[in-house]
Design an enzyme around this catalytic site. Structure first.
Site, mmCIF file in Angstrom:
data_model
loop_
_atom_site.group_PDB
_atom_site.id
_atom_site.type_symbol
_atom_site.label_atom_id
_atom_site.label_comp_id
_atom_site.label_asym_id
_atom_site.label_seq_id
_atom_site.Cartn_x
_atom_site.Cartn_y
_atom_site.Cartn_z
ATOM 1 N N GLU A 94 2.183 1.716 -3.415
ATOM 2 C CA GLU A 94 1.033 2.503 -4.197
ATOM 3 C C GLU A 94 1.163 3.998 -4.130
ATOM 4 O O GLU A 94 1.166 4.627 -4.934
ATOM 5 C CB GLU A 94 -0.291 1.859 -3.793
ATOM 6 N N HIS B 266 0.647 -1.152 -0.040
ATOM 7 C CA HIS B 266 0.095 0.155 0.122
ATOM 8 C C HIS B 266 0.824 1.256 0.058
ATOM 9 O O HIS B 266 0.673 2.115 -0.632
ATOM 10 C CB HIS B 266 -0.900 0.102 1.308
#
Length: 409
Positions: free
Chosen positions: A51, A48
């Site tokens: 990202e 995450h």
């Protein structure tokens, strides 16, 4: 039926495109078969965080230029991370398709993870965590994942922990990316009024030069589920409850029928059995719903709701009663027909969403190696019998195999 075409680049990246002549908007994205389940306890949250960092700088762009490149044209650039996938995607007028594709390729494969941006983005993610902890619905789901998938990476929070997020440095991202990127497990998906020839030509230009990458990392399968009952004390006004268990994986032959059973039991329709029983009849809940989330090797079935603490026991009893009814009482001919028409309508409406269809094509190719047509899904639903649904209810709605998570004030 939507027509689509698939093309494979020499490096293994697959390109899938659906031409829609009635739109001026193109939706496109690069989906990676990497997610939070590919992390360890020591680096949970790094997928995450990666990202986020993809938007913070490449060899030829800084964060401002990345964020402004499509937004200045009225387009959108976005991304998400889930348990098994990372997607970088864009939506904008098809006149600027090449600009979107080039930018997506740049942030996916050429991020430099600037140290100054890591420090800044770390604080953003810590704020995201705080916001998530303030939302009992989100935190209930993640806490329930850790109950069902105890001791496995599927049970870890996608955001990670404060401890791990505070430790990540530039080399950690570079190592994780190098270990997990595999061009055979990457799909570029596109929906818009472009020919396949145009899409392939530009994909060759901007993705064909990516070197062939092979990952040796094997995804750990989940096994050993054991039902549990867990009670947590939280700063909430309502009592919140999640009830569920492991379920079927993505390629399982019973997946479609169980999706239908879940829809009847507690799907998004206001006429679901749970909504009619707990909200319409007793007024115990504002909302209640069930989800079936399949993964590549297992799945999750969960029912969740919030209610006044004094009504919690009765609410749980009503959920179990509705499960019992589906186990003991076979659906009548009219009930079965109505349930099929409802889910067929929901599926057909979902396919109207071009952005969602772009994501579905990419996910299907990565998980199943093919794209499931609407006609095939319709056929499965139409061929599902009341006897089959009752057998599924007896298998999956066994109270002794259910786990419970209760979040109390």
């Amino acid at each position: 039926m939507r027509d689509y075409e698939i093309y494979t680049l020499k490096n293994g990246i697959r390109v899938v495109h659906n031409q829609v002549t009635s739109t001026k908007i193109v939706h496109c994205g690069i989906m990676l078969d990497i997610g939070s389940r590919d992390e360890s306890l020591a680096n949970q949250g790094i997928a995450h965080f990666w990202e986020h960092m993809a938007f913070k700088g490449t060899h030829k762009r800084n964060a401002f230029h990345i964020l402004n490149r499509l937004e200045s044209l009225g387009g959108e650039l976005n991304a998400f991370t889930d348990k098994e996938k990372i997607l970088f995607f864009a939506s904008l007028r098809d006149d600027y398709f090449e600009r979107a594709l080039e930018l997506l390729a740049d942030i996916t494969f050429d991020s430099i993870f600037p140290s100054s941006q890591i420090t800044r983005e770390r604080n953003v993610i810590l704020e995201e965590m705080a916001m998530y902890h303030d939302d009992p619905e989100d935190s209930l789901q993640d806490e329930f994942d850790s109950v069902i998938f105890s001791g496995h990476s599927l049970g870890m929070n996608i955001l990670g922990t404060q401890k791990t997020v505070k430790t990540f440095q530039r080399d950690d991202f570079k190592t994780f990316v190098k270990q997990h990127l595999d061009t055979r497990r990457i799909v570029f998906s596109c929906v818009g009024n472009l020919s396949m020839e145009q899409v392939v030509k530009l994909a060759e230009k901007h993705l064909g030069s990516v070197p062939k990458l092979v990952s040796r990392v094997k995804r750990k399968k989940f096994s050993g589920y054991k039902p549990k009952e867990t009670i947590l004390k939280r700063n909430v006004k309502q009592a919140r409850c999640a009830i569920g268990r492991t379920a079927y994986h993505l390629a399982h032959e019973k997946r479609s029928a169980f999706y239908m059973l879940t829809n009847i039991f507690g799907g998004g329709g206001m006429n679901s059995r749970l909504n009619m029983a707990l909200r319409e009849k007793y007024g115990f809940v504002y909302s209640i719903g069930s989800q079936f989330v399949p993964f590549t090797d297992t799945g999750l079935f969960v029912t969740s709701f919030g209610t006044e603490p004094s009504q919690l026991k009765k609410s749980i009893e009503l959920v179990m009663l509705e499960m019992k009814k589906l186990r003991e009482d076979k659906l009548g001919v009219k009930q079965l027909a109505a349930s099929k028409e409802q889910i067929l309508g929901q599926i057909a409406m979902a396919e109207e969403n071009n952005l969602g269809f772009m994501m579905m094509m990419a996910r299907n190719l990565l998980d199943l190696g093919r794209i499931t047509s609407l006609e095939e899904i319709f056929e499965r639903v139409k061929n599902t019998s009341a006897v089959e649904l009752q057998a599924l209810a007896n298998e999956m709605f066994d109270e002794e195999k259910m786990s419970q998570l209760i979040m109390q004030p």
